[in-house]
Design a protein around this motif. Structure first.
Motif, PDB file in Angstrom:
ATOM      1  N   SER A 182       0.683   8.656   7.752  1.00 42.04           N
ATOM      2  CA  SER A 182      -0.158   8.326   8.899  1.00 42.04           C
ATOM      3  C   SER A 182       0.606   7.490   9.913  1.00 42.04           C
ATOM      4  CB  SER A 182      -1.411   7.578   8.439  1.00 42.04           C
ATOM      5  OG  SER A 182      -2.205   7.198   9.545  1.00 42.04           O
TER       6      SER A 182
ATOM      7  N   ILE B 167       0.430   3.514  -3.794  1.00 41.76           N
ATOM      8  CA  ILE B 167      -0.972   3.154  -3.992  1.00 41.76           C
ATOM      9  C   ILE B 167      -1.865   4.039  -3.133  1.00 41.76           C
ATOM     10  CG2 ILE B 167      -2.674   1.336  -3.523  1.00 41.76           C
ATOM     11  CD1 ILE B 167      -0.637  -0.676  -4.566  1.00 41.76           C
ATOM     12  N   CYS B 168      -1.511   4.198  -1.863  1.00 48.76           N
ATOM     13  CA  CYS B 168      -2.218   5.140  -0.995  1.00 48.76           C
ATOM     14  C   CYS B 168      -1.199   6.112  -0.421  1.00 48.76           C
ATOM     15  CB  CYS B 168      -2.962   4.438   0.138  1.00 48.76           C
ATOM     16  SG  CYS B 168      -3.827   5.600   1.225  1.00 48.76           S
TER      17      CYS B 168
ATOM     18  N   HIS C  28      -8.532  13.112  -3.723  1.00 48.61           N
ATOM     19  CA  HIS C  28      -8.644  12.163  -4.836  1.00 48.61           C
ATOM     20  C   HIS C  28      -9.906  11.299  -4.758  1.00 48.61           C
ATOM     21  CE1 HIS C  28      -6.928   9.467  -1.775  1.00 48.61           C
ATOM     22  NE2 HIS C  28      -7.483   8.494  -2.476  1.00 48.61           N
ATOM     23  N   ASP C  29     -10.677  11.426  -3.691  1.00 48.78           N
ATOM     24  CA  ASP C  29     -11.861  10.576  -3.524  1.00 48.78           C
ATOM     25  C   ASP C  29     -13.011  10.946  -4.448  1.00 48.78           C
ATOM     26  OD1 ASP C  29     -10.881   8.760  -1.633  1.00 48.78           O
ATOM     27  OD2 ASP C  29     -11.230  10.169   0.000  1.00 48.78           O
TER      28      ASP C  29
ATOM     29  N   ILE D  47       0.812  -1.212   0.000  1.00 46.96           N
ATOM     30  CA  ILE D  47       0.000   0.000   0.000  1.00 46.96           C
ATOM     31  C   ILE D  47       0.851   1.270   0.000  1.00 46.96           C
ATOM     32  CG2 ILE D  47      -1.580   1.368   1.440  1.00 46.96           C
ATOM     33  CD1 ILE D  47      -3.006  -0.745  -0.125  1.00 46.96           C
ATOM     34  N   SER D  48       1.992   1.243   0.683  1.00 47.80           N
ATOM     35  CA  SER D  48       2.852   2.431   0.751  1.00 47.80           C
ATOM     36  C   SER D  48       3.840   2.515  -0.404  1.00 47.80           C
ATOM     37  CB  SER D  48       3.625   2.447   2.082  1.00 47.80           C
ATOM     38  OG  SER D  48       2.748   2.564   3.167  1.00 47.80           O
TER      39      SER D  48
ATOM     40  N   SER E 100      -7.254  -3.634  -4.545  1.00 46.24           N
ATOM     41  CA  SER E 100      -7.585  -3.773  -3.120  1.00 46.24           C
ATOM     42  C   SER E 100      -7.422  -5.187  -2.581  1.00 46.24           C
ATOM     43  CB  SER E 100      -9.016  -3.271  -2.878  1.00 46.24           C
ATOM     44  OG  SER E 100      -9.114  -1.902  -3.168  1.00 46.24           O
TER      45      SER E 100
ATOM     46  N   PHE F 235      -1.401   8.261   1.828  1.00 49.27           N
ATOM     47  CA  PHE F 235      -1.608   8.681   3.214  1.00 49.27           C
ATOM     48  C   PHE F 235      -1.108   7.673   4.240  1.00 49.27           C
ATOM     49  CE2 PHE F 235      -4.857  10.661   0.595  1.00 49.27           C
ATOM     50  CZ  PHE F 235      -4.625  11.998   0.876  1.00 49.27           C
ATOM     51  N   VAL F 236      -0.879   6.433   3.809  1.00 50.42           N
ATOM     52  CA  VAL F 236      -0.521   5.394   4.771  1.00 50.42           C
ATOM     53  C   VAL F 236       0.821   5.675   5.437  1.00 50.42           C
ATOM     54  CG1 VAL F 236       0.116   2.966   5.023  1.00 50.42           C
ATOM     55  CG2 VAL F 236      -1.942   3.586   3.761  1.00 50.42           C
TER      56      VAL F 236
ATOM     57  N   ARG G  61     -10.737   6.251   6.931  1.00 51.04           N
ATOM     58  CA  ARG G  61      -9.931   7.474   6.923  1.00 51.04           C
ATOM     59  C   ARG G  61     -10.805   8.639   6.493  1.00 51.04           C
ATOM     60  NH1 ARG G  61      -9.554   8.803   1.755  1.00 51.04           N
ATOM     61  NH2 ARG G  61      -9.297   7.211   0.128  1.00 51.04           N
TER      62      ARG G  61
ATOM     63  N   ALA H  71      -6.304   7.360  10.596  1.00 49.46           N
ATOM     64  CA  ALA H  71      -6.801   6.176   9.890  1.00 49.46           C
ATOM     65  C   ALA H  71      -6.950   5.024  10.867  1.00 49.46           C
ATOM     66  CB  ALA H  71      -5.837   5.787   8.766  1.00 49.46           C
TER      67      ALA H  71
END
Length: 209
Positions: free
Chosen positions: A45, A38-39, A161-162, A25-26, A146, A41-42, A156, A92
């Motif tokens: 966070s 990929i994310c 981007h959402d 994910i990071s 996912s 914010f991970v 979160r 998160a």
């Protein structure tokens, strides 16, 4: 046969989630359709100690109602948590369901769909991740982004981007617009044309409705 609670290897499950967060994910991925992790914010966070990890068990006969309640309880717990970091955008919560069997992971998909309204109304996103997840990347519908080695839910704050995930329904889009509409004004400095395109399409579609 579903293992008994005493047979669930919590340490192994948490190690798998930790590795997944760090190494998948990071990290960037050639199929994600853009640069960066990929994310995004991970990693921040975790560095700011604003990621909480919880374990919840579903037992030998999990139902959709139970998984939904776990998700809704996560919303309440998220709101009641005393966060260590100061930036609310980095807060998160990861809810790990280590005893949910592979053939039962569809319950996560259904539960996420049922509770999403409540989360969005509270300014939050909830996503499901598991080994069979069919959710695809916003910029590459051929990439099932996912997938995770252990079933989990991630909560979160709604992020810029959402728009990709909140343009499907007018009340989701209105929540997004209330928070981020200012970034799409005439003096916008957004550099991503796809974000702007999706926002404009949604604005026009729901204005016409």
């Amino acid at each position: 046969m579903t293992p008994k609670t005493s047979d669930v290897d919590f340490e192994s499950a948490l190690e798998s989630v930790d590795s997944w967060l760090s190494e998948y994910i990071s990290a960037s991925h050639p199929e994600i359709g853009r640069t960066g992790p990929i994310c995004p914010f991970v990693s921040p966070s975790r560095k700011n100690r604003t990621m909480e990890v919880r374990i919840r068990l579903v037992g030998h006969a999990p139902s959709l109602e139970l998984v939904e309640e776990i998700a809704r309880s996560g919303l309440r717990e998220y709101e009641l948590t005393t966060w260590q970091g100061r930036n609310p955008m980095l807060q998160a919560m990861v809810i790990v369901l280590p005893d949910l069997r592979s053939e039962e992971t569809g319950l996560l998909d259904q539960a996420q769909a049922h509770v999403k309204d409540d989360f969005v109304a509270n300014g939050l996103m909830i996503g499901q991740f598991h080994e069979n997840c069919r959710v695809t990347a916003a910029r590459n519908p051929r990439f099932a982004v996912s997938r995770a080695p252990v079933p989990l839910l991630a909560i979160r704050s709604i992020a810029l981007h959402d728009i990709f995930f909140l343009s499907e329904r007018p009340h989701w889009f209105q929540q997004y617009k209330a928070k981020f509409g200012k970034f799409y004004g005439p003096d916008s400095t957004l550099m991503d044309p796809l974000l702007i395109e999706r926002f404009r399409e949604s604005e026009q579609a729901y204005a016409a409705g």
